[in-house]
Write a protein that holds these residues in place. Structure first.
Motif, short mmCIF file in Angstrom:
data_model
loop_
_atom_site.label_atom_id
_atom_site.label_comp_id
_atom_site.label_asym_id
_atom_site.label_seq_id
_atom_site.Cartn_x
_atom_site.Cartn_y
_atom_site.Cartn_z
N ALA A 92 48.62 48.25 29.18
CA ALA A 92 48.91 49.53 28.54
C ALA A 92 47.64 50.33 28.37
N THR A 93 47.71 51.60 28.72
CA THR A 93 46.62 52.50 28.39
C THR A 93 46.84 52.99 26.96
N VAL A 94 45.86 52.76 26.11
CA VAL A 94 45.99 53.22 24.73
C VAL A 94 44.67 53.83 24.28
N ASN A 95 44.77 54.99 23.73
CA ASN A 95 43.60 55.78 23.35
C ASN A 95 42.87 55.17 22.15
N ALA A 96 41.55 55.06 22.27
CA ALA A 96 40.76 54.54 21.16
C ALA A 96 40.37 55.64 20.18
N THR A 97 40.68 56.86 20.50
CA THR A 97 40.33 57.97 19.61
C THR A 97 41.42 58.21 18.57
N PHE A 98 42.67 58.08 18.97
CA PHE A 98 43.79 58.41 18.08
C PHE A 98 44.54 57.17 17.60
N ASN A 99 43.83 56.04 17.53
CA ASN A 99 44.38 54.82 16.96
C ASN A 99 43.34 54.19 16.06
N GLU A 100 43.78 53.16 15.31
CA GLU A 100 42.88 52.44 14.42
C GLU A 100 42.83 50.97 14.85
N PRO A 101 41.64 50.35 14.75
CA PRO A 101 41.47 49.01 15.31
C PRO A 101 42.46 47.98 14.77
N ASN A 122 44.04 49.04 28.57
CA ASN A 122 43.16 49.97 29.24
C ASN A 122 42.64 50.96 28.20
N VAL A 123 41.36 50.83 27.90
CA VAL A 123 40.74 51.64 26.84
C VAL A 123 40.40 53.02 27.38
N VAL A 198 40.73 43.38 28.84
CA VAL A 198 40.30 44.75 28.54
C VAL A 198 39.95 45.47 29.85
N ILE A 199 40.62 46.59 30.05
CA ILE A 199 40.40 47.42 31.24
C ILE A 199 39.73 48.71 30.78
N GLN A 200 38.85 49.22 31.62
CA GLN A 200 38.21 50.48 31.28
C GLN A 200 38.32 51.41 32.48
N ALA A 201 38.67 52.63 32.19
CA ALA A 201 38.85 53.60 33.27
C ALA A 201 37.75 54.64 33.21
N GLY A 202 37.26 55.05 34.38
CA GLY A 202 36.30 56.15 34.37
C GLY A 202 35.06 55.84 35.17
N ASP A 203 34.53 56.86 35.78
CA ASP A 203 33.41 56.70 36.69
C ASP A 203 32.08 57.22 36.15
N SER A 204 32.10 57.78 34.95
CA SER A 204 30.86 58.38 34.44
C SER A 204 29.84 57.29 34.14
N PHE A 219 38.91 50.39 36.23
CA PHE A 219 39.87 51.16 37.02
C PHE A 219 39.16 52.42 37.46
N THR A 220 38.97 52.56 38.76
CA THR A 220 38.12 53.63 39.25
C THR A 220 38.90 54.52 40.22
N ARG A 221 38.21 55.52 40.66
CA ARG A 221 38.78 56.40 41.67
C ARG A 221 37.64 56.89 42.53
N HIS A 222 37.41 56.19 43.63
CA HIS A 222 36.37 56.69 44.52
C HIS A 222 36.90 56.78 45.94
N GLY A 223 36.33 57.72 46.69
CA GLY A 223 36.96 58.18 47.91
C GLY A 223 36.86 57.31 49.14
N THR A 224 35.71 56.80 49.43
CA THR A 224 35.51 56.17 50.75
C THR A 224 34.95 54.77 50.60
N LEU A 225 34.93 54.07 51.72
CA LEU A 225 34.36 52.72 51.74
C LEU A 225 32.92 52.73 51.25
N GLU A 226 32.15 53.70 51.73
CA GLU A 226 30.73 53.75 51.36
C GLU A 226 30.55 54.05 49.87
N ALA A 227 31.33 55.03 49.38
CA ALA A 227 31.25 55.37 47.95
C ALA A 227 31.67 54.17 47.12
#
Lengths: 429, 359
Positions: A92-101, A122-123, A198-204, A219-227
């Motif tokens: 489940a993706t659940v927001n850590a900003t709008f929930n309490e631990p 998924n945090v 624990v899953i984390q999404a984002g490429d930053s 959990f990422t999103r990148h375009g090509t084999l090289e990337a």
């Protein structure tokens, strides 16, 4: 041989789903979730993955009406899916900003018990005052704060999960940090997996560091084999400073797959799907997201606007903001001019994500190449049809992957951690 | 008063904390075998046990007819999340969801969250009422036919049938609309334990079902009249309210109890008057109270669920069914249908049609 991991994404609110296809069914009825989850389990997938939405998107001050929209609450659906599946991980993706631990750690531990060790979280975070209007907290966290809150949130959840001994004794906890000052007793014993995955999404950069320190899957999103290889090498290299091994964090990009009897047929299918996903209205919307201006008077089959983006616009609400609208617009113009593309054609090319297109044999070989050459540890498949979008993959591609030894033929364990080859977290006293 | 009102029966399946799903599934199926209206699962952040709404979501696909009513607390939770989760329970159970609103009054519970201090019950029940209110608004924030999938215009939804709620409560505000489309029952069933004074006011105003505690049929009838009057004063149709007497039930030493009946004994498992006796004695009590028109039904909390629920279903309920005082099968599929409560019309659709205006 390195085997890949596979996950199924149920595409909730999105513009990926081709709802105009006659095979498209409800995105809200439980039967749809059950179909996709059972398909994934039939294919021996590692887990089933749900995204989250906490505020309906707006466009130009009105609710956006082009996307598939309306979805159930993730953890509740996953608890129900635990009744109709036996091995499949449930993420489940659940927001850590709008929930309490305390509350969220309890809900996740409950799912882990009820599913006998198949829960994953998924945090994600939000810096979005727009979404905040639905919550007590309201307000706004700036980018740095939301990551420090998320990191402290995960650490606090782990303290709670560790507050029962493996022998089943509860001990009081007390956490005092920058974002949370809480104490008491946790109500749920240590869960079957020790800690839910624990899953984390984002490429930053912050996201990568956070994942390297605290996540089991990224959990990422990148375009090509090289990337993909660059990303993989970068993230895996960050693990050592946290005392972790490369195998402790699995890298799983979200990808789409389009099949055909032949590669040519698959390419044709993919072009049709992209055409359906990026309708004329959606093409203008994608453009407006970058330009930040009302461009409804432009012809989707005509050229790109020659005015510049308005970087301070709030035309679009509830989507990830384009970081640098001027640069994005320049990229779109370059693409359009180089290939002589209309607005819609440019949008189709520019908004594509990593896609594996071809005959089952071609797709199986490409997926395997990504994994064996360290561009990924596996994939989160994002089907374009609900709920039957993975039927073809499971029936045609999975057997080929299994023949090649690139994917399991049976589950070897019963928990998600065992599917992913992750150790059970050591209990911290 | 007429004695022909349908009898409603519900049972708590809590008891000692259990974390695996099996025992909850077994108990819910047992209650479903007796055609009970619903099962409840009590919950609190302050004592051991799993999240109740999660457990009943896990139970939903393993059952087909029985209503599912977890306790959901409103003090330390987000009203928006609460409404989404309850609506989702309704979706996964195909219209069998309710929720029992409750408050968290202790400092120990407050410390688990660290957001606010403990507060008096009156203020917390007022807030619980606001949570029920905003929940109903959010469940109505999508009209039933908001999803249009109109290929010609490319529109998936008709945004004129989605509505902001713009709720301003005393401790929170919610903009809306909901993320979850309107649930199958329109609005899942809201249950409140109206035993305490502050809770009773909230119950009269917002609940579909109220659990009350009474030691005599006269007392139950007086409470029922009072709740119905109060509901009417809030502009509600009192016939939209079901009042169930809460009994904690010990059927364990049926053979040995010389004088079965109510006791002011230990409040062990749940809230309500303590009944000790045999299954037949319980059936007699239910018959007597219900025939007199004092109540709409009973919410039974078995002291030992595995033992007592079996005796309730195969003893008490079987006898009531044999006497044609209780249904032998479910005539409908949703919890509202079990309770004889209509599916609420969407307030926006109603305004649109009765106002003779469409946008």
């Amino acid at each position: 041989m390195k085997q890949m991991h596979l996950a199924a994404h149920f595409p909730g609110v999105n513009s990926t789903t081709v709802w105009t296809d006659p095979r498209s069914r409800s995105q809200i009825d439980f039967a749809s979730f059950e179909h996709l989850a059972r398909t994934a389990e039939r294919g021996k997938f590692d887990f089933f993955f749900l995204a989250e939405g906490l505020r309906l998107r707006e466009h130009n001050g009105r609710i956006h009406d082009l996307d598939v929209v309306g979805r159930p609450e993730s953890l509740t659906v996953l608890n129900a899916l635990a009744a109709v599946t036996e091995r499949l991980g449930l993420a489940a993706t659940v927001n850590a900003t709008f929930n309490e631990p305390y509350e969220l750690a309890r809900r996740l531990a409950t799912l882990d018990h009820l599913s006998e060790g198949r829960a994953a979280w998924n945090v994600v975070t939000s810096s979005d005052a727009f979404t905040g209007e639905n919550f007590r907290r309201g307000g706004y966290l700036d980018r740095a704060d939301r990551y420090t809150r998320a990191a402290e949130f995960v650490a606090t959840a782990r303290e709670l999960w560790d507050s029962w001994t493996p022998d089943g004794d509860s001990r009081p906890f007390a956490h005092s940090g920058q974002h949370f000052q809480i104490s008491g007793e946790f109500t749920v014993p240590r869960s079957p997996q020790g800690h839910p995955v624990v899953i984390q999404a984002g490429d930053s950069d912050e996201g990568r560091e956070f994942a390297a320190s605290a996540a089991d899957v990224i959990f990422t999103r990148h375009g090509t084999l090289e990337a993909g290889r660059r990303f993989y090498a970068d993230v895996k290299a960050r693990l050592a400073k946290y005392g972790r091994q490369p195998g402790d964090l699995k890298i799983m990009p979200g990808v789409t797959v389009v099949l055909g009897d032949t590669d040519a047929e698959a390419q044709q299918n993919a072009a049709e799907i992209r055409h359906q996903q990026v309708s004329p209205q959606n093409a203008i919307l994608a453009l407006e997201q970058i330009w930040g201006r009302d461009l409804s008077s432009y012809d989707p089959d005509g050229p790109l606007p020659d005015i510049d983006p308005d970087p301070r616009s709030d035309l679009v609400q509830g989507r990830v903001r384009v970081a640098d609208p001027l640069a994005a617009a320049a990229r779109w113009r370059e693409l359009s001019e180089a290939k002589g593309l209309s607005i819609r054609q440019t949008a189709i090319e520019a908004t594509a994500r990593q896609s594996f297109i071809g005959s089952p044999a071609t797709v199986a070989a490409e997926l395997e190449e990504f994994v064996t050459t360290d561009a990924a540890d596996g994939f989160i498949l994002v089907p374009h049809l609900t709920p039957g979008g993975l039927d073809g993959f499971v029936d045609q591609v999975v057997p080929l992957l299994q023949e090649r030894g690139a994917f399991r033929t049976e589950y070897s364990g019963s928990t998600l951690r065992s599917h992913l080859g992750l150790a059970r977290p050591v209990w911290k006293s | 008063m007429s004695a022909t009102r349908p009898l409603h029966l519900a049972a708590e399946i809590g008891g000692p904390p259990r974390y695996a799903a099996d025992s909850h599934v077994t108990l819910a199926r047992l209650a479903e075998g007796g055609a009970l209206d619903y099962v409840t699962l009590s919950d609190s952040f302050g004592r051991p046990g799993p999240d109740a709404l999660a457990v009943l979501s896990r139970v939903a696909p393993a059952t087909t007819r029985i209503g599912l009513v977890p306790t959901v607390t409103t003090t330390h939770t987000e009203p928006f999340h609460v409404s989404s989760a309850v609506a989702t329970l309704d979706w996964v159970s195909k219209g069998r969801a309710g929720w029992q609103a409750d408050v968290s009054t202790t400092e120990a519970e407050a410390r688990l969250f660290g957001r606010r201090s403990a507060a008096p019950a009156g203020a917390l029940w007022q807030e619980a009422g606001e949570v029920a209110d905003v929940g109903a608004l959010l469940w109505d924030s999508w009209e039933d036919d908001a999803e249009i999938r109109d290929v010609a215009t490319g529109r998936f939804i008709d945004r004129d049938k989605l509505h902001y709620v713009d709720f301003e409560g005393s401790t929170f505000s919610v903009r809306g609309p909901a993320i979850v489309p309107r649930p199958p029952q329109g609005r899942p069933v809201t249950v409140v334990d109206g035993t305490s004074g502050p809770a009773r006011e909230t119950a009269a105003r917002y609940a579909d079902v109220v659990h009350v505690r009474a030691t005599s049929p006269e007392q139950a009838a007086a409470l029922r009249d009072d709740l119905r009057r109060s509901a009417a004063a809030h502009g509600r149709d009192p016939d939209g309210l079901r009042i169930l007497v809460a009994l904690t039930v010990d059927l364990g030493d049926a053979e040995k109890t010389p004088e079965p009946g109510l006791e002011s004994g230990p409040q062990l498992a749940g809230r309500g008057t303590y009944f000790r006796g045999g299954p037949v004695d319980l059936a007699e009590l239910i018959t007597r109270w219900h025939r007199g028109g004092a109540v709409d039904g009973f919410h039974l909390t078995p002291i030992t669920p595995e033992r007592d629920l079996e005796r309730i279903v195969n003893g008490t309920v079987a006898l009531l069914q044999h006497r044609s005082l209780f249904r032998t099968f479910y005539p409908g599929g949703t919890l509202r249908e079990h309770l004889g409560l209509g599916r609420p019309a969407n307030r926006h659709t109603l305004a649109r049609t009765s106002g003779g205006h469409s946008s």
